[in-house]
Design a protein around this motif. Structure first.
Motif, PDB file in Angstrom:
ATOM      1  N   GLY A   9       0.818  -1.196   0.000  1.00 44.21           N
ATOM      2  CA  GLY A   9       0.000   0.000   0.000  1.00 44.21           C
ATOM      3  C   GLY A   9       0.854   1.249   0.000  1.00 44.21           C
ATOM      4  O   GLY A   9       2.082   1.188   0.029  1.00 44.21           O
ATOM      5  N   PRO A  10       0.198   2.398  -0.032  1.00 38.32           N
ATOM      6  CA  PRO A  10       0.926   3.652  -0.159  1.00 38.32           C
ATOM      7  C   PRO A  10       1.648   4.064   1.125  1.00 38.32           C
ATOM      8  O   PRO A  10       1.160   3.833   2.228  1.00 38.32           O
ATOM      9  N   LEU A  11       2.827   4.670   0.960  1.00 28.34           N
ATOM     10  CA  LEU A  11       3.536   5.316   2.060  1.00 28.34           C
ATOM     11  C   LEU A  11       3.288   6.806   1.907  1.00 28.34           C
ATOM     12  O   LEU A  11       3.508   7.367   0.838  1.00 28.34           O
ATOM     13  N   GLU A  12       2.835   7.441   2.965  1.00 27.70           N
ATOM     14  CA  GLU A  12       2.532   8.861   2.849  1.00 27.70           C
ATOM     15  C   GLU A  12       2.877   9.576   4.150  1.00 27.70           C
ATOM     16  O   GLU A  12       2.695   9.020   5.241  1.00 27.70           O
ATOM     17  N   PRO A  13       3.386  10.802   4.044  1.00 25.12           N
ATOM     18  CA  PRO A  13       3.720  11.553   5.255  1.00 25.12           C
ATOM     19  C   PRO A  13       2.457  12.007   5.978  1.00 25.12           C
ATOM     20  O   PRO A  13       1.459  12.364   5.352  1.00 25.12           O
ATOM     21  N   ARG A  14       2.532  12.003   7.288  1.00 28.71           N
ATOM     22  CA  ARG A  14       1.475  12.607   8.088  1.00 28.71           C
ATOM     23  C   ARG A  14       2.097  13.228   9.331  1.00 28.71           C
ATOM     24  O   ARG A  14       3.228  12.914   9.714  1.00 28.71           O
ATOM     25  N   VAL A  15       1.351  14.110   9.967  1.00 30.66           N
ATOM     26  CA  VAL A  15       1.843  14.811  11.152  1.00 30.66           C
ATOM     27  C   VAL A  15       1.950  13.837  12.327  1.00 30.66           C
ATOM     28  O   VAL A  15       1.082  12.982  12.538  1.00 30.66           O
ATOM     29  N   LEU A  16       3.020  13.973  13.078  1.00 31.66           N
ATOM     30  CA  LEU A  16       3.282  13.108  14.224  1.00 31.66           C
ATOM     31  C   LEU A  16       2.297  13.400  15.352  1.00 31.66           C
ATOM     32  O   LEU A  16       1.858  14.534  15.542  1.00 31.66           O
ATOM     33  N   GLN A  17       1.983  12.386  16.134  1.00 29.64           N
ATOM     34  CA  GLN A  17       1.260  12.527  17.392  1.00 29.64           C
ATOM     35  C   GLN A  17       2.270  12.455  18.532  1.00 29.64           C
ATOM     36  O   GLN A  17       3.271  11.733  18.449  1.00 29.64           O
ATOM     37  N   ALA A  18       2.003  13.200  19.596  1.00 27.47           N
ATOM     38  CA  ALA A  18       2.965  13.269  20.702  1.00 27.47           C
ATOM     39  C   ALA A  18       3.324  11.885  21.247  1.00 27.47           C
ATOM     40  O   ALA A  18       4.482  11.617  21.588  1.00 27.47           O
ATOM     41  N   ALA A  19       2.351  10.996  21.313  1.00 28.04           N
ATOM     42  CA  ALA A  19       2.599   9.667  21.866  1.00 28.04           C
ATOM     43  C   ALA A  19       3.483   8.822  20.962  1.00 28.04           C
ATOM     44  O   ALA A  19       3.991   7.777  21.399  1.00 28.04           O
TER      45      ALA A  19
END
Length: 419
Positions: A9-19
């Motif tokens: 499946g696709p690899l896509e950037p997303r914003v990190l979560q603090a945890a």
């Protein structure tokens, strides 16, 4: 959203979560082949802006990372502009050459553009990587290793300066105020945000390598105790053939006056039981080059420092001052941020006057990419030198000399610390 083809499946950037920070940082350590101390790791976790941190995930594992700090950067003329400090960029070895880094850079620069920041800056572990994303090498740093037995600094007469040892943490607030006053005076300096004094003072016993704790010496006016400068340093003493052979490692010298600067360097070069003074990062035009009695004893080394990327060409060029009058049209190529591509009319009457820069249909005087523009932006890398390397093209006779003079600046740019 950028999609990267792969088996599952696709690899896509997303914003990190603090945890998710620990796993994200683990991936960075793997990418860099390093393992940091718990103290250093905790410092960077506290400074991380999670909402500006990106990750590419493969299943439940982060395989690529990129972050940014919300900095303010000094530019020629004294303005201190918002700038994205790109940091913590890495891709796991298993996922290289699959477009992960390009996807991260694409998402990050789009975000910087949407935030209205006209500049992005970084220091590069591998400088060859970032040119294709529009970053140009805009400042250098000078490292010195001084044989203190054969080099002296004379203290200038007429400026009453006294030196006083102070607790580094206890004196930090006063030192930070003095540092902040120097930021607009030199392009490339970063205005330190709250919390960043931790970087300047970072000195856990686990990372000293047998050296003594960090020291701070203050240079003050004898009459009223006004702080004029400070130096932070540490000393490591070794004994060779029955005699001392210690090293002074200089972390920072900041001074508001020539007398304070000379007094601080004189002090560092006369510390007992030492024979070498090392400073890893000085401006390439640092006054020490002229203060020291024998410049050959500096054993200097030049290295790259700050890379600059103009995210919004028009705003960036309007926001700095120019050393000489300039009136020309720049044909700018920017494949990665196409909103910058086109012809820009730059006009300024000289260093005392604000500049104008607007899109135009007029014929161009110079042709260059956004990378070369970023390299010249802080005034330390001339357009003429880049033209000699075949990177800038003169389209109208005489335009190159005028533009190169205007983009220059009397003070060399300098990045005081990494990020």
């Amino acid at each position: 959203m950028t999609h990267l083809p792969q088996e599952h499946g696709p690899l896509e950037p997303r914003v990190l979560q603090a945890a998710e920070w620990d796993g994200w940082y683990d991936a960075l350590e793997t990418a860099f082949g390093s393992a940091e101390s718990p103290e250093r790791r905790a410092m960077w976790q506290a400074l991380t802006e999670v909402d500006r941190s990106l990750a590419v995930w493969d299943g439940d594992r982060p395989v690529g990372a990129a972050g940014a700090f919300s900095f303010r950067l000094a530019v020629p003329g004294g303005a201190v502009l918002p700038a994205a400090g790109v940091t913590m960029v890495g891709v796991l070895p298993t996922h290289r050459r699959r477009g992960v880094l390009t996807a991260l850079m694409r998402r990050q620069l789009d975000d910087v553009h949407e935030r209205g920041e006209s500049l992005a800056v970084l220091t590069a572990s591998e400088p060859g990587i970032y040119g294709r994303y529009g970053y140009g090498l805009a400042s250098w740093q000078l490292g010195v290793r001084i044989d203190r037995a054969r080099a002296r600094v004379a203290r200038p007469a007429g400026e009453p300066v006294r030196l006083r040892l102070a607790d580094p943490a206890g004196s930090a607030a006063d030192c930070e105020r003095l540092y902040a006053a120097q930021v607009p005076l030199r392009p490339g300096m970063l205005a330190r945000r709250p919390g960043w004094e931790r970087v300047a003072l970072f000195d856990p016993p686990s990372e000293r390598g047998g050296r003594a704790p960090l020291q701070c010496v203050l240079a003050e006016d004898r009459a009223d105790a006004t702080l004029l400068g400070y130096a932070r340093y540490s000393v490591g003493i070794s004994w060779e053939h029955g005699g001392p052979g210690g090293e002074v490692r200089v972390r920072e010298v900041t001074a508001a006056t020539p007398g304070a600067r000379a007094a601080l360097w004189n002090y560092l070069l006369e510390l007992d039981l030492t024979d070498t003074v090392v400073a890893a990062s000085l401006p390439v035009d640092d006054p020490l080059l002229h203060l020291v009695s024998d410049p050959r004893r500096l054993r200097s080394q030049l290295s790259d420092a700050l890379f600059v990327r103009l995210v919004e060409v028009g705003d960036a060029l309007r926001s700095r001052r120019y050393a000489a009058p300039v009136d020309l049209v720049l044909a700018v190529e920017d494949e990665f941020c196409p909103w910058n591509t086109g012809r820009w009319h730059l006009h300024a009457a000289g260093p005392e006057h604000p500049a104008a820069c607007e899109p135009t249909e007029d014929a161009a005087d110079l042709a260059l990419s956004v990378r070369e523009l970023g390299a010249a932006y802080l005034g330390g890398c001339t357009l003429a030198a880049q033209a000699a390397a075949g990177l800038v093209r003169e389209l109208r006779p005489g335009a190159l000399a005028r533009a190169s003079a205007a983009f220059g600046w009397p003070v060399a740019p300098w990045l005081p610390h990494g990020f």
